[in-house]
Scaffold this motif. Structure first.
Motif, PDB file in Angstrom:
ATOM      1  N   GLY A 118       0.988  -1.399   0.423  1.00  0.00           N
ATOM      2  CA  GLY A 118      -0.155  -0.370  -0.317  1.00  0.00           C
ATOM      3  C   GLY A 118       0.693   1.136  -0.289  1.00  0.00           C
ATOM      4  O   GLY A 118       0.372   2.011  -0.649  1.00  0.00           O
ATOM      5  N   ARG A 121       2.701   1.799  -3.300  1.00  0.00           N
ATOM      6  CA  ARG A 121       1.466   2.333  -4.668  1.00  0.00           C
ATOM      7  C   ARG A 121       1.056   3.880  -4.522  1.00  0.00           C
ATOM      8  O   ARG A 121       1.351   4.123  -4.973  1.00  0.00           O
ATOM      9  N   GLU A 122       1.051   4.349  -3.237  1.00  0.00           N
ATOM     10  CA  GLU A 122       1.054   5.480  -2.337  1.00  0.00           C
ATOM     11  C   GLU A 122       2.394   6.475  -3.445  1.00  0.00           C
ATOM     12  O   GLU A 122       2.434   7.333  -3.776  1.00  0.00           O
ATOM     13  N   ARG A 125       1.680   7.106  -7.124  1.00  0.00           N
ATOM     14  CA  ARG A 125       0.912   7.879  -7.185  1.00  0.00           C
ATOM     15  C   ARG A 125       1.625   9.018  -7.309  1.00  0.00           C
ATOM     16  O   ARG A 125       0.858  10.324  -7.574  1.00  0.00           O
ATOM     17  N   THR A 126       2.358   9.285  -5.486  1.00  0.00           N
ATOM     18  CA  THR A 126       2.968  10.737  -5.630  1.00  0.00           C
ATOM     19  C   THR A 126       3.840  10.671  -5.896  1.00  0.00           C
ATOM     20  O   THR A 126       3.694  12.103  -7.132  1.00  0.00           O
ATOM     21  N   LYS A 207       2.261   5.073   7.246  1.00  0.00           N
ATOM     22  CA  LYS A 207       1.584   6.279   5.830  1.00  0.00           C
ATOM     23  C   LYS A 207       2.880   7.511   5.717  1.00  0.00           C
ATOM     24  O   LYS A 207       3.488   7.283   6.216  1.00  0.00           O
ATOM     25  N   GLY A 257       0.400   2.024  -8.810  1.00  0.00           N
ATOM     26  CA  GLY A 257       0.106   3.131  -8.343  1.00  0.00           C
ATOM     27  C   GLY A 257       0.731   4.277  -9.285  1.00  0.00           C
ATOM     28  O   GLY A 257      -0.620   5.450  -9.267  1.00  0.00           O
TER      29      GLY A 257
END
Length: 330
Positions: A118, A121-122, A125-126, A207, A257
């Motif tokens: 996770g 993936r973030e 995306r970033t 996170k 991501g």
């Protein structure tokens, strides 16, 4: 006081502490009172010897401000100062970002199998958000624009930096020449972070909190950041196929991501070239850091040990070149 004048507020620095890490720059934690309200900041300033590949603090501040406007998670930029007379060297100030950034703490976390995919993936995306920033950008006019294709520009930039090394590096010279002659074309250059890897992002409760250390940013091929993130040298020993992305997750999580948010999808066949570039770049940086100890007079065990990493990176380059299969035309 300079800070009070720039902010137009009564500001008192209650404490300043030099933080661990930051081999290229110095990072200081500042506990401050602004109009009586306590806050924590980070001040970034040049180390004793600045690397030729690194941006100055004014340019780094401009990059951080530009990406912050797009929603990329960063420590908010507050002030920059190009006047060396204030503290003896230029600096920038950002908000404090809480969490964990130590790479080996992240990659050795007992819960990595649960949160790693996770997080990867973030991070993908970033990174796609960063790559959505494309030239020309008036706020980033200080970043040089490549005349040659970005891969050749990067290879030659590393060659130039290596000319200052105290010792000959024939294996690295060969790797850089190979990268120059095998450079892929780039359809559209983007903003490249230049050091997007585990250890340069902050996590809290598993996170993503902030992307750190923008001093190697430039216009280039977006695959440069992708190859850097996935390169063996930045997996911190986690070489299993389920941890090739930054030592935290499978490549697919990171790639997916990125592709979810990207304007242009990843050309996966191009990544092996950029992983060779990553090993070569880290080798050059290791040589230059080691020279800060060997010939530059900086008494630092970290710099001395960093210089010893170059042969490993050279071996990675040569092994990957021997196994390289050209990608399709891009």
């Amino acid at each position: 006081m300079w800070v009070s004048r720039e902010l137009g507020a009564d500001t008192v620095i209650a404490a300043a502490k030099l933080l661990d890490g930051g081999a290229v720059q110095e990072n200081w934690r500042l506990d401050v009172a602004v109009n009586g309200e306590m806050a924590t900041w980070v001040m970034r300033t040049d180390a004793d010897q600045r690397l030729s590949l690194s941006l100055d603090r004014e340019a780094e501040f401009a990059v951080i401000a530009a990406v912050a406007k797009t929603g990329v998670p960063v420590a908010k930029p507050i002030l920059r100062c190009a006047d060396a007379s204030v503290i003896g060297r230029p600096f920038l100030i950002q908000t404090w970002s809480d969490g964990q950034a130590q790479a080996r703490q992240i990659t050795r976390d007992a819960d990595l199998a649960e949160f790693g995919p996770g997080l990867a993936r973030e991070l993908g995306r970033t990174l796609a958000m960063i790559h959505a920033i494309r030239p020309p950008q008036p706020d980033l006019a200080m970043l040089p624009f490549a005349v040659m294709q970005p891969a050749r520009t990067e290879a030659n930039r590393l060659k130039t930096a290596l000319t200052t090394a105290s010792q000959a590096r024939p294996a690295l010279d060969y790797a850089l020449a190979w990268l120059d002659t095998h450079a892929p074309a780039t359809q559209q250059p983007t903003l490249v972070h230049g050091d997007y890897r585990t250890g340069n992002y902050m996590v809290r409760d598993h996170k993503l909190m902030a992307i750190l250390d923008w001093e190697l940013s430039h216009w280039g091929d977006p695959h440069e950041d992708i190859g850097w993130f996935c390169a063996r040298c930045w997996r911190f020993g986690n070489d299993a196929t389920d941890q090739e992305a930054g030592g935290i997750a499978p490549r697919r999580a990171f790639y997916d991501g990125y592709n979810e948010a990207a304007q242009v999808k990843i050309d996966e066949a191009a990544i092996p070239y950029w992983e060779i570039m990553a090993a070569a770049k880290w080798a050059v940086l290791a040589v230059l850091q080691g020279d800060r100890f060997l010939t530059g007079g900086e008494n630092s065990i970290e710099l001395a040990l960093t210089g010893l990493m170059a042969p490993e990176m050279e071996f990675d380059c040569l092994e990957a070149i021997a196994n390289f299969k050209p990608s399709r035309a891009r």
